[in-house]
Motif scaffolding. Structure first.
Motif, PDB file in Angstrom:
ATOM      1  N   UNK A 161     -40.717 -33.825  13.414  1.00 11.34           N
ATOM      2  CA  UNK A 161     -40.094 -34.724  14.059  1.00 11.34           C
ATOM      3  C   UNK A 161     -39.972 -36.228  13.308  1.00 11.34           C
ATOM      4  N   UNK A 162     -39.062 -35.923  12.155  1.00 13.96           N
ATOM      5  CA  UNK A 162     -39.336 -37.236  11.398  1.00 13.96           C
ATOM      6  C   UNK A 162     -38.569 -38.646  11.799  1.00 13.96           C
ATOM      7  N   UNK A 163     -38.011 -38.539  12.929  1.00  4.11           N
ATOM      8  CA  UNK A 163     -37.343 -39.620  13.379  1.00  4.11           C
ATOM      9  C   UNK A 163     -37.956 -40.368  14.341  1.00  4.11           C
ATOM     10  N   UNK A 164     -39.394 -39.950  14.580  1.00  7.54           N
ATOM     11  CA  UNK A 164     -40.108 -40.825  15.762  1.00  7.54           C
ATOM     12  C   UNK A 164     -41.486 -40.816  15.091  1.00  7.54           C
TER      13      UNK A 164
ATOM     14  N   UNK B 243     -35.640 -38.428  23.152  1.00  4.82           N
ATOM     15  CA  UNK B 243     -34.493 -38.534  24.093  1.00  4.82           C
ATOM     16  C   UNK B 243     -34.745 -39.958  24.847  1.00  4.82           C
ATOM     17  N   UNK B 244     -35.972 -40.329  25.272  1.00  4.23           N
ATOM     18  CA  UNK B 244     -36.236 -41.628  25.840  1.00  4.23           C
ATOM     19  C   UNK B 244     -36.010 -42.699  24.573  1.00  4.23           C
ATOM     20  N   UNK B 245     -36.040 -42.340  23.522  1.00  4.74           N
ATOM     21  CA  UNK B 245     -35.481 -43.602  22.666  1.00  4.74           C
ATOM     22  C   UNK B 245     -36.589 -44.366  22.321  1.00  4.74           C
ATOM     23  N   UNK B 246     -37.938 -43.704  22.571  1.00  5.55           N
ATOM     24  CA  UNK B 246     -39.224 -44.495  22.070  1.00  5.55           C
ATOM     25  C   UNK B 246     -39.278 -44.248  20.857  1.00  5.55           C
ATOM     26  N   UNK B 247     -40.005 -45.529  19.975  1.00  6.85           N
ATOM     27  CA  UNK B 247     -40.054 -45.414  18.707  1.00  6.85           C
ATOM     28  C   UNK B 247     -41.433 -44.495  18.257  1.00  6.85           C
ATOM     29  N   UNK B 248     -42.123 -44.406  19.343  1.00  5.64           N
ATOM     30  CA  UNK B 248     -43.494 -43.603  19.050  1.00  5.64           C
ATOM     31  C   UNK B 248     -43.905 -42.878  20.154  1.00  5.64           C
ATOM     32  N   UNK B 249     -44.742 -41.768  20.015  1.00  4.34           N
ATOM     33  CA  UNK B 249     -45.242 -40.818  20.690  1.00  4.34           C
ATOM     34  C   UNK B 249     -46.744 -40.483  20.327  1.00  4.34           C
TER      35      UNK B 249
ATOM     36  N   UNK C  44     -57.983 -39.939   9.451  1.00  7.65           N
ATOM     37  CA  UNK C  44     -57.119 -40.678   8.906  1.00  7.65           C
ATOM     38  C   UNK C  44     -57.116 -40.631   7.522  1.00  7.65           C
ATOM     39  N   UNK C  45     -58.081 -40.460   6.806  1.00  8.49           N
ATOM     40  CA  UNK C  45     -58.243 -40.092   5.318  1.00  8.49           C
ATOM     41  C   UNK C  45     -57.291 -38.705   4.789  1.00  8.49           C
ATOM     42  N   UNK C  46     -57.344 -37.929   5.811  1.00  8.56           N
ATOM     43  CA  UNK C  46     -56.721 -36.646   5.613  1.00  8.56           C
ATOM     44  C   UNK C  46     -55.316 -36.710   6.029  1.00  8.56           C
ATOM     45  N   UNK C  47     -55.132 -37.632   6.978  1.00 11.47           N
ATOM     46  CA  UNK C  47     -53.558 -37.716   7.485  1.00 11.47           C
ATOM     47  C   UNK C  47     -52.844 -38.554   6.549  1.00 11.47           C
ATOM     48  N   UNK C  48     -53.300 -39.263   5.740  1.00  9.64           N
ATOM     49  CA  UNK C  48     -52.436 -39.862   4.553  1.00  9.64           C
ATOM     50  C   UNK C  48     -51.161 -40.578   4.923  1.00  9.64           C
ATOM     51  N   UNK C  49     -51.310 -41.590   5.811  1.00 12.22           N
ATOM     52  CA  UNK C  49     -50.315 -42.316   6.695  1.00 12.22           C
ATOM     53  C   UNK C  49     -49.052 -41.464   7.282  1.00 12.22           C
ATOM     54  N   UNK C  50     -49.357 -40.232   7.281  1.00  9.46           N
ATOM     55  CA  UNK C  50     -48.141 -39.347   8.065  1.00  9.46           C
ATOM     56  C   UNK C  50     -48.204 -39.381   9.532  1.00  9.46           C
ATOM     57  N   UNK C  51     -49.164 -39.824  10.145  1.00  6.85           N
ATOM     58  CA  UNK C  51     -49.434 -40.084  11.494  1.00  6.85           C
ATOM     59  C   UNK C  51     -50.241 -41.359  11.747  1.00  6.85           C
ATOM     60  N   UNK C  52     -49.739 -42.261  12.649  1.00  5.37           N
ATOM     61  CA  UNK C  52     -50.321 -43.452  12.877  1.00  5.37           C
ATOM     62  C   UNK C  52     -51.489 -43.580  13.886  1.00  5.37           C
ATOM     63  N   UNK C  53     -51.990 -44.688  14.102  1.00  4.08           N
ATOM     64  CA  UNK C  53     -53.196 -44.831  15.148  1.00  4.08           C
ATOM     65  C   UNK C  53     -52.970 -45.917  16.060  1.00  4.08           C
ATOM     66  N   UNK C  54     -53.432 -45.348  17.453  1.00  3.36           N
ATOM     67  CA  UNK C  54     -53.529 -46.307  18.586  1.00  3.36           C
ATOM     68  C   UNK C  54     -54.985 -46.447  18.561  1.00  3.36           C
ATOM     69  N   UNK C  55     -55.454 -47.584  18.820  1.00  2.00           N
ATOM     70  CA  UNK C  55     -56.755 -47.979  19.162  1.00  2.00           C
ATOM     71  C   UNK C  55     -57.033 -48.328  20.753  1.00  2.00           C
ATOM     72  N   UNK C  56     -57.975 -47.582  21.296  1.00  2.00           N
ATOM     73  CA  UNK C  56     -58.489 -47.731  22.686  1.00  2.00           C
ATOM     74  C   UNK C  56     -59.597 -48.388  22.705  1.00  2.00           C
ATOM     75  N   UNK C  57     -59.874 -49.891  23.274  1.00  2.00           N
ATOM     76  CA  UNK C  57     -61.061 -50.446  23.256  1.00  2.00           C
ATOM     77  C   UNK C  57     -61.907 -49.935  24.319  1.00  2.00           C
ATOM     78  N   UNK C  58     -61.750 -49.087  25.331  1.00  2.00           N
ATOM     79  CA  UNK C  58     -62.400 -48.750  26.342  1.00  2.00           C
ATOM     80  C   UNK C  58     -62.780 -47.084  26.155  1.00  2.00           C
TER      81      UNK C  58
END
Length: 274
Positions: free
Chosen positions: A155-158, A121-127, A179-193
Motif C-alpha cells: 500500500x505505497x499510497x498511504x 478509500x477514506x482518504x486518510x493519510x495514515x493507518x 524500528x531499526x529493522x523497519x528502516x523508515x518504511x513504517x512510521x511510529x505512533x507514540x501512546x503515552x498511556x
C-alpha cells in the motif's frame, strides 16, 4: 530540543466509545478483544464529524470498529461527512490483528491489508496497525518487521504506522529494535498511556522523538478526577524531546459525559501546549 506543540485540537475516537453506544461492528474484532455490539442508542458515525467540530476538534484518529459497512458508497459518505464538518481523519486505527501470531499471522496480515484499503478509500493519510501481540524476542521482532514492511509495500499510497502497544512493544528498547529493522518504511505512533511503571516517562522520552502521531491519555487519579499531573508530565516529555506531530486526546476515565471530560482535559493540556 523543546519547541511548541501542534495546537490542532485532535481526538482519538476511543474517547467517545460510550457516546457512540459502545458500538463494535460485526467482523471488526476477530480476536475477541472487543465484543461486537450493534444494539444502537449511540451517536451514528455519520453524525460524529459534526459533533467533533461542535466541540472544537479539527482532527480525528478514527477507530475502525465504528464502521458498520466498508462498501465504497458508505465510505464515500463517511469521507464526505468529515469533509463537510472540516475535520480531517489523521489516521484510521485498526485495533485488532496480530501479524506475529504463530499460526494465524499470515491470515491476520491479509485481514489488516483489507483494512488498510479501507483507510485509503477514506482518504486518510495514515493507518495504524498493531506490531504484534506475542512476547518480544529476536524471532517475533523480525517477523513483525517483515510483515509490516510487506504491508507498507503493498500500500505505497498511504503511510502505514504502528504503536507502542500490545505484547510485542513492551518498552523503549524493544520498540527501537523493531524500528531499526523497519528502516523508515513504517512510521511510529507514540501512546503515552500504554506503558506503566516508575520509569515510564523515561521510556516514552527514548522513543517519542521519532513519532509522527500521538495518543495522549487522561486517566483518573481517583474516581471522576483526571490525573492532571500524569497528563502534564506526558505532554512535557513530548514537548521536550521535540515531538512534532499532533496531540490526540484519549479520555480513559469513568465518566459517561465524555465531552465534558475532554473539555477538562483540553484545559489541563493547554498549560503545556499553549
Amino acid at each position: 530540543m523543546a519547541h511548541s506543540l501542534d495546537p490542532t485540537k485532535a481526538l482519538h475516537t476511543w474517547s467517545v466509545f460510550r457516546t457512540m453506544g459502545r458500538y463494535v461492528a460485526p467482523g471488526s474484532a476477530p480476536s475477541g478483544v472487543l465484543t461486537e455490539n450493534t444494539s444502537g442508542g449511540g451517536l451514528d458515525l455519520l453524525e460524529l464529524p459534526g459533533q467533533l467540530a461542535a466541540h472544537g476538534f479539527r482532527s480525528a484518529q478514527l477507530c475502525h470498529f465504528y464502521l458498520p459497512r466498508t462498501d465504497a458508497s458508505y465510505l464515500a459518505e463517511v469521507r464526505a461527512a468529515f469533509d463537510a464538518a472540516g475535520v480531517d481523519i489523521e489516521c484510521l486505527l485498526v485495533d485488532d490483528g496480530d501479524v506475529t501470531h504463530p499460526e494465524q499471522g499470515e491470515e491476520q496480515q491479509r485481514w489488516l491489508s483489507g483494512w488498510i484499503g479501507v483507510a485509503e478509500q477514506l482518504g486518510a493519510p495514515r493507518v495504524r496497525v498493531p506490531a504484534g501481540d506475542q512476547a518480544p524476542n529476536e524471532e517475533t521482532i523480525a517477523l513483525s518487521a517483515r510483515r509490516l514492511r510487506e504491508l507498507a509495500a503493498e500500500h505505497p499510497d498511504i503511510r502505514v504506522i504502528t504503536e507502542n502497544w500490545k505484547s510485542l512493544l513492551i518498552d523503549a528498547a524493544t520498540t527501537r529494535q523493531l524500528f531499526d529493522q523497519l528502516g523508515g518504511e513504517v512510521g511510529f505512533l507514540i501512546d503515552t498511556g500504554n506503558w506503566t511503571g516508575e520509569d515510564k516517562y523515561e521510556q516514552i522520552a527514548q522513543v517519542a522523538g521519532m513519532a509522527e502521531c500521538s495518543q495522549v491519555k487522561a486517566r483518573e487519579s481517583s474516581p471522576g478526577v483526571l490525573d492532571a499531573e500524569d497528563l502534564i508530565r506526558a505532554l512535557t516529555v513530548l514537548r521536550d524531546v521535540g515531538y512534532a506531530g499532533r496531540i490526540s486526546y484519549v479520555y480513559a476515565g469513568s465518566d459517561d459525559d465524555e465531552w465534558a471530560r475532554l473539555d477538562e482535559m483540553h484545559e489541563i493540556a493547554s498549560t503545556v501546549t499553549g
